[in-house]
Design a protein around this motif. Structure first.
Motif, mmCIF file in Angstrom:
data_model
loop_
_atom_site.group_PDB
_atom_site.id
_atom_site.type_symbol
_atom_site.label_atom_id
_atom_site.label_comp_id
_atom_site.label_asym_id
_atom_site.label_seq_id
_atom_site.Cartn_x
_atom_site.Cartn_y
_atom_site.Cartn_z
ATOM 1 N N ALA A 1 -4.635 -5.805 9.501
ATOM 2 C CA ALA A 1 -5.908 -5.998 8.799
ATOM 3 C C ALA A 1 -5.820 -7.170 7.831
ATOM 4 C CB ALA A 1 -6.269 -4.729 8.028
ATOM 5 N N THR B 1 0.837 -1.200 0.000
ATOM 6 C CA THR B 1 0.000 0.000 0.000
ATOM 7 C C THR B 1 0.871 1.249 0.000
ATOM 8 O OG1 THR B 1 -1.773 -1.138 1.200
ATOM 9 C CG2 THR B 1 -1.764 1.271 1.315
ATOM 10 N N ASN C 1 0.740 -4.692 8.945
ATOM 11 C CA ASN C 1 -0.655 -4.263 8.968
ATOM 12 C C ASN C 1 -1.476 -5.420 9.517
ATOM 13 O OD1 ASN C 1 -3.300 -3.443 8.399
ATOM 14 N ND2 ASN C 1 -2.721 -2.432 6.514
ATOM 15 N N ARG D 1 0.305 -9.660 0.197
ATOM 16 C CA ARG D 1 1.666 -9.135 0.364
ATOM 17 C C ARG D 1 2.679 -9.790 -0.572
ATOM 18 N NH1 ARG D 1 5.216 -12.043 3.362
ATOM 19 N NH2 ARG D 1 6.314 -10.150 3.973
ATOM 20 N N SER E 1 1.246 3.833 1.573
ATOM 21 C CA SER E 1 1.097 4.542 2.842
ATOM 22 C C SER E 1 2.254 5.511 3.040
ATOM 23 C CB SER E 1 1.058 3.547 4.002
ATOM 24 O OG SER E 1 2.312 2.869 4.086
ATOM 25 N N HIS F 1 -4.230 -7.642 4.185
ATOM 26 C CA HIS F 1 -2.804 -7.416 3.911
ATOM 27 C C HIS F 1 -2.058 -8.741 3.806
ATOM 28 C CE1 HIS F 1 1.161 -5.400 4.236
ATOM 29 N NE2 HIS F 1 1.487 -6.452 4.970
ATOM 30 N N ILE G 1 5.454 -3.226 5.347
ATOM 31 C CA ILE G 1 4.894 -2.340 6.367
ATOM 32 C C ILE G 1 3.846 -3.149 7.106
ATOM 33 C CG2 ILE G 1 3.703 -0.183 6.849
ATOM 34 C CD1 ILE G 1 6.507 0.199 5.671
#
Length: 255
Positions: free
Chosen positions: A255, A45, A253, A228, A47, A224, A251
């Motif tokens: 979720a 993502t 995550n 990934r 981010s 995620h 990163i």
């Protein structure tokens, strides 16, 4: 070695064929940066944390699954959107994002790569735009599959089994279907395609009832966590072909 931004975009587009998909946002180059690219950072993502990590890695381009722009979002450049764009523009970093095309690629995409991680060799596709994958399998029951998925992904999963679980727990699973991310809406298509179990990232309220009533296990393994693998696989492949440097940055995550 470096190549032009245009050449890199052509390589991604040629591989992922975004024109084939009806998607929720723009695929391809979302933010224009340096004209020449030498080093790519991939991630799930776009981010702020990934962008900051890419800056530390001296990246010329970022390749992600979840980009910055989505259909129906507020178009104002304020708050978190301003912060992310400001970092990209200040450091002249290109942002490439591919959503459904990255899910669908038969070898390097999210679904193909999740199948690789789980040891499932897909032999069929299903669902809207053929995004879902399906494979023969041999698991003693839903709990055995859920335990396998949890070990492979390194995280707890949510398992919903059919009604009368005690009586059906030992029913073997001969076919497993999956579609990464927020694909809980594909559950009924997976059932129609003959799946004994369905794996995706998320679960919504209706799927629990459908699993119990339709006799098909449902496993939610994390949005995620299931998505990934595609971005680094594609970025590594293209970087290797073009002689570019590539780094995948995870990163975390939940979720």
């Amino acid at each position: 070695m470096s190549i032009s931004r245009t050449h890199l975009l052509q390589a991604f587009d040629s591989l992922l064929q975004p024109e084939r998909f009806k998607d929720y946002g723009p695929n391809g180059l979302q933010v224009e940066g340096k004209a020449e690219v030498r080093r790519i950072v991939s991630g799930v993502t776009a981010s702020r944390a990934l962008i900051e990590a890419a800056i530390r890695e001296r990246a010329d381009a970022i390749f992600v699954h979840h980009g910055l722009f989505w259909r129906g979002q507020d178009g104002r450049v304020t708050g978190w959107m301003k912060q992310r764009l400001q970092l990209l523009l200040a450091h002249d970093i290109n942002l490439f994002a591919y959503h459904l095309p990255l899910d669908a690629h038969a070898e390097l995409g999210n679904n193909a790569q999740l199948g690789r991680v789980l040891g499932l060799a897909a032999d069929a596709r299903f669902g809207e735009q053929d995004l879902g994958f399906s494979a023969p399998a041999a698991f003693a029951d839903g709990q055995a599959l859920a335990d396998h998925v949890a070990r492979a992904l390194g995280r707890a999963v949510t398992l919903v089994q059919p009604e009368a679980a005690g009586a059906q727990r030992q029913q073997p699973l001969g076919r497993v279907a999956w579609c990464t991310g927020g694909a809980q809406g594909y559950f009924e298509s997976a059932i129609a395609a003959g799946a004994d179990a369905f794996i995706t990232g998320e679960i919504s309220e209706p799927q629990a009832h459908l699993a119990r009533e339709m006799g098909v296990c449902f496993i939610a393994a994390g949005h995620h966590a299931t998505e990934r693998y595609g971005a680094p696989a594609v970025a590594a492949h293209v970087s290797g072909l073009l002689g570019l440097e590539h780094v995948f940055i995870e990163i975390p995550n939940p979720a």
